[in-house]
Design an enzyme around this catalytic site. Structure first.
Site, mmCIF file in Angstrom:
data_model
loop_
_atom_site.group_PDB
_atom_site.id
_atom_site.type_symbol
_atom_site.label_atom_id
_atom_site.label_comp_id
_atom_site.label_asym_id
_atom_site.label_seq_id
_atom_site.Cartn_x
_atom_site.Cartn_y
_atom_site.Cartn_z
ATOM 1 N N GLY A 1 42.340 43.330 42.695
ATOM 2 C CA GLY A 1 43.243 42.643 41.772
ATOM 3 C C GLY A 1 42.871 41.187 41.760
ATOM 4 C CD GLU A 2 42.779 36.187 41.160
ATOM 5 O OE1 GLU A 2 41.757 36.556 40.556
ATOM 6 O OE2 GLU A 2 42.744 35.378 42.099
ATOM 7 C CB SER A 3 42.728 37.362 46.533
ATOM 8 O OG SER A 3 41.949 36.275 46.055
ATOM 9 N NE ARG B 1 39.862 34.028 44.952
ATOM 10 C CZ ARG B 1 40.188 33.245 43.918
ATOM 11 N NH1 ARG B 1 40.052 31.953 44.004
ATOM 12 N NH2 ARG B 1 40.656 33.775 42.814
ATOM 13 C CB CYS C 1 37.743 43.810 45.258
ATOM 14 S SG CYS C 1 36.908 42.596 44.231
ATOM 15 C CB ILE D 1 35.304 44.019 39.065
ATOM 16 C CG1 ILE D 1 34.861 45.439 38.688
ATOM 17 C CG2 ILE D 1 35.998 43.316 37.892
ATOM 18 C CD1 ILE D 1 35.995 46.424 38.489
ATOM 19 N NE ARG D 2 37.109 37.011 37.850
ATOM 20 C CZ ARG D 2 38.357 36.898 38.301
ATOM 21 N NH1 ARG D 2 39.186 37.910 38.206
ATOM 22 N NH2 ARG D 2 38.771 35.785 38.822
ATOM 23 C CD GLU E 1 39.507 50.721 44.217
ATOM 24 O OE1 GLU E 1 38.673 50.883 45.138
ATOM 25 O OE2 GLU E 1 39.782 49.609 43.741
ATOM 26 C CG HIS F 1 36.948 47.799 42.750
ATOM 27 N ND1 HIS F 1 38.261 47.494 43.022
ATOM 28 C CD2 HIS F 1 36.376 46.662 42.323
ATOM 29 C CE1 HIS F 1 38.475 46.225 42.767
ATOM 30 N NE2 HIS F 1 37.345 45.689 42.348
#
Ligand code: GLN
Length: 197
Positions: A46-48, A107, A78, A136-137, A175, A173
């Site tokens: 997600g976005e940490s 990051r 991630c 992904i990023r 998942e 990821h």
């Protein structure tokens, strides 16, 4: 064994689906009471920086730190890996982590959204067949302290998967690609640890 998935933000549904298909009882964790009921926890991608703010707002950051220190098995993908790192590089101002993994992560180390990519990785701990990994990023594990060990690197040698006792983290990821071996590997840690039983 009941496995929690931190469900404040990010791709928690995908982790829930993988864990259920492997036969785990899964609980969505948004509150300290839910955290207290699990034998292991997955922190999704997600976005940490957002996840960090939400865990603090929901009163989960303190209980999470205490649970990790007490030996709760945790797998972070991630943004989840960033949450588990003792040191976060290139975080936003004031960004904190739960910590536990004796590593520093950087990051967005592969660049912006357009630098997202897929590749096959050798992960000896999971057997011979390569792992198809989607980044992904994604962060990179920039340094590894004596308590943690690398599980996989990309071709330029940068580390993208680590473990340390009951903790597991990947920059990518599993998942979302039908790759279940990291989750199986994590569930073995959960069973071995017997945390909270
Ligand atoms: N770049 C994101 C962060 O810093 C992580 C991206 C991801 O989880 N796919 O949290």
């Amino acid at each position: 064994m009941t496995v929690g998935v931190l469900a404040l933000q990010g791709d928690f549904r995908e982790h829930v689906a993988v864990l259920r298909s492997l036969g785990s009882d899964v609980v969505l964790v948004r509150r300290p009471e839910e955290l207290a009921s699990v034998n292991g926890l997955v922190i999704p991608g997600g976005e940490s920086s957002v996840m960090d703010k939400l865990t603090r707002m929901f009163g989960l950051a303190g209980p999470l730190k205490a649970a990790v220190a007490a030996g709760l098995p945790v797998y972070g993908t991630c943004a989840g890996l960033i949450m588990l790192a003792d040191t976060v590089l290139d975080g936003i101002a004031g960004q904190e982590s739960i910590g536990g993994l004796d590593i520093s992560v950087r990051r967005n180390a592969f660049g912006s959204q357009t630098a997202s990519f897929e590749t096959d990785l050798d992960v000896p701990a999971l057997g011979q067949a390569p792992v198809h990994a989607v980044f992904i990023r994604a962060p990179v594990v920039e340094s590894i302290g004596p308590r943690a060990r690398a599980l996989a690197t990309v071709t330029d040698g940068r580390c993208v998967a680590v473990e340390q006792d009951n903790l597991l983290g990947t920059s990518f990821h599993p998942e979302i690609t039908g790759e279940y071996r990291f989750h199986e590997y994590f569930l073995q840690k959960v069973a071995r640890a017997g945390f909270g039983t």
